[in-house]
Motif scaffolding. Structure first.
Motif, short mmCIF file in Angstrom:
data_model
loop_
_atom_site.label_atom_id
_atom_site.label_comp_id
_atom_site.label_asym_id
_atom_site.label_seq_id
_atom_site.Cartn_x
_atom_site.Cartn_y
_atom_site.Cartn_z
N GLU A 1 0.83 -1.19 0.00
CA GLU A 1 0.00 0.00 0.00
C GLU A 1 0.88 1.26 0.00
OE1 GLU A 1 -3.96 0.25 2.36
OE2 GLU A 1 -2.33 0.82 3.68
N LEU A 2 0.50 2.23 -0.77
CA LEU A 2 1.20 3.51 -0.81
C LEU A 2 0.30 4.54 -0.16
CD1 LEU A 2 3.58 5.24 -1.84
CD2 LEU A 2 2.27 5.58 -3.94
N LEU A 3 0.78 5.15 0.91
CA LEU A 3 0.00 6.14 1.64
C LEU A 3 0.42 7.53 1.22
CD1 LEU A 3 0.13 4.51 5.18
CD2 LEU A 3 -1.66 4.32 3.46
N LEU A 4 -0.56 8.37 0.91
CA LEU A 4 -0.31 9.75 0.51
C LEU A 4 -1.14 10.69 1.36
CD1 LEU A 4 -0.61 9.35 -3.37
CD2 LEU A 4 1.51 9.58 -2.07
N THR A 5 -0.55 11.80 1.76
CA THR A 5 -1.31 12.83 2.46
C THR A 5 -2.14 13.60 1.43
OG1 THR A 5 0.38 14.55 2.21
CG2 THR A 5 0.57 13.10 4.15
N GLU A 6 -3.07 14.41 1.91
CA GLU A 6 -3.88 15.23 1.00
C GLU A 6 -3.01 16.18 0.19
OE1 GLU A 6 -7.35 17.16 2.59
OE2 GLU A 6 -7.80 15.46 3.88
N ALA A 7 -2.01 16.77 0.84
CA ALA A 7 -1.11 17.70 0.15
C ALA A 7 -0.26 16.96 -0.89
CB ALA A 7 -0.22 18.43 1.16
N LEU B 1 5.12 28.01 -3.90
CA LEU B 1 4.16 29.08 -3.64
C LEU B 1 3.07 29.20 -4.70
CD1 LEU B 1 6.77 31.84 -2.67
CD2 LEU B 1 5.45 30.37 -1.11
N GLU B 2 2.98 28.30 -5.63
CA GLU B 2 2.07 28.45 -6.76
C GLU B 2 0.62 28.12 -6.43
OE1 GLU B 2 3.51 29.99 -9.48
OE2 GLU B 2 5.02 29.99 -7.89
N ASP B 3 0.38 27.31 -5.45
CA ASP B 3 -0.98 26.94 -5.06
C ASP B 3 -1.19 27.32 -3.60
OD1 ASP B 3 -1.78 25.74 -7.55
OD2 ASP B 3 -0.51 24.04 -7.04
N ARG B 4 -2.41 27.62 -3.25
CA ARG B 4 -2.74 28.04 -1.87
C ARG B 4 -3.68 27.06 -1.16
NH1 ARG B 4 1.35 31.13 -1.72
NH2 ARG B 4 1.21 33.14 -2.75
N GLU B 5 -3.90 25.90 -1.75
CA GLU B 5 -4.80 24.91 -1.15
C GLU B 5 -4.29 24.42 0.20
OE1 GLU B 5 -6.53 20.47 -2.26
OE2 GLU B 5 -5.64 21.69 -3.83
N HIS B 6 -2.96 24.38 0.34
CA HIS B 6 -2.33 23.93 1.58
C HIS B 6 -1.30 24.98 2.02
CE1 HIS B 6 -4.15 19.95 1.23
NE2 HIS B 6 -3.87 20.03 -0.06
N LEU C 1 8.51 9.44 -6.14
CA LEU C 1 7.47 9.85 -7.08
C LEU C 1 7.75 11.20 -7.73
CD1 LEU C 1 4.34 8.79 -4.99
CD2 LEU C 1 5.67 7.44 -6.60
N VAL C 2 8.61 11.99 -7.10
CA VAL C 2 8.94 13.32 -7.60
C VAL C 2 10.45 13.51 -7.52
CG1 VAL C 2 8.78 15.80 -7.04
CG2 VAL C 2 6.74 14.39 -7.02
N ARG C 3 10.98 14.16 -8.54
CA ARG C 3 12.40 14.54 -8.51
C ARG C 3 12.47 16.03 -8.25
NH1 ARG C 3 17.55 13.02 -11.95
NH2 ARG C 3 18.74 14.89 -11.50
N ALA D 1 5.88 21.81 1.74
CA ALA D 1 7.26 21.40 1.97
C ALA D 1 7.31 19.92 2.36
CB ALA D 1 7.92 22.25 3.04
N ALA D 2 6.44 19.53 3.29
CA ALA D 2 6.39 18.13 3.71
C ALA D 2 5.95 17.23 2.56
CB ALA D 2 5.44 17.97 4.90
N ALA D 3 5.01 17.70 1.74
CA ALA D 3 4.52 16.92 0.60
C ALA D 3 5.63 16.70 -0.42
CB ALA D 3 3.33 17.62 -0.05
N ILE D 4 6.38 17.75 -0.73
CA ILE D 4 7.48 17.62 -1.69
C ILE D 4 8.52 16.62 -1.18
CG2 ILE D 4 9.41 18.83 -2.78
CD1 ILE D 4 7.56 21.36 -2.70
N LEU D 5 8.90 16.76 0.08
CA LEU D 5 9.88 15.85 0.66
C LEU D 5 9.33 14.42 0.71
CD1 LEU D 5 11.31 18.08 3.53
CD2 LEU D 5 12.41 17.49 1.34
#
Length: 118
Positions: free
Chosen positions: A16-22, A50-55, A72-74, A61-65
């Protein structure tokens, strides 16, 4: 060698892969726009987006890391986006970019086809 967060070994073991909302919001945004800006202080501890304001900035920062840690992201601070105005990121000395990895694209396609469980 064991997996690093589902698929890190390349075997797609079905964990299972767990993802936060962000993380999910950013993954979907990267599905729409292949390259997004990222910035950081010299210590590179907390990426700034800073491009989106949803979070909040902290959540992004936590989502990117988190997405980078899951493979999943470079995140590249040495590859800034061409023709992008980094004026909003002027407080950050490092200007770079982020993009989906091949695995990130696979996961995004699975989410779009199969949906997700909450």
């Amino acid at each position: 060698m064991g997996c690093e967060n589902c698929g890190g070994c390349g075997q797609h073991c079905g964990q299972e892969l767990l993802l936060t909302e962000a993380e999910l919001a950013l993954l979907r945004r990267l599905g729409e726009t292949p390259f997004l800006p990222a910035a950081s202080a010299f210590d590179m501890k907390a990426p700034v987006y800073l491009e989106d304001r949803e979070h909040s900035q902290e959540e992004y920062a936590a989502a990117i890391l988190g997405l980078a840690g899951k493979g999943l992201v470079r995140l590249d601070y040495d590859i800034p986006l061409a023709n992008f105005d980094y004026a909003a990121y002027r407080d950050c000395p490092l200007h770079g970019s982020m993009a989906l990895t091949g695995r990130g694209q696979e996961i995004l396609e699975q989410i779009e086809i199969q949906g997700i469980e909450e």
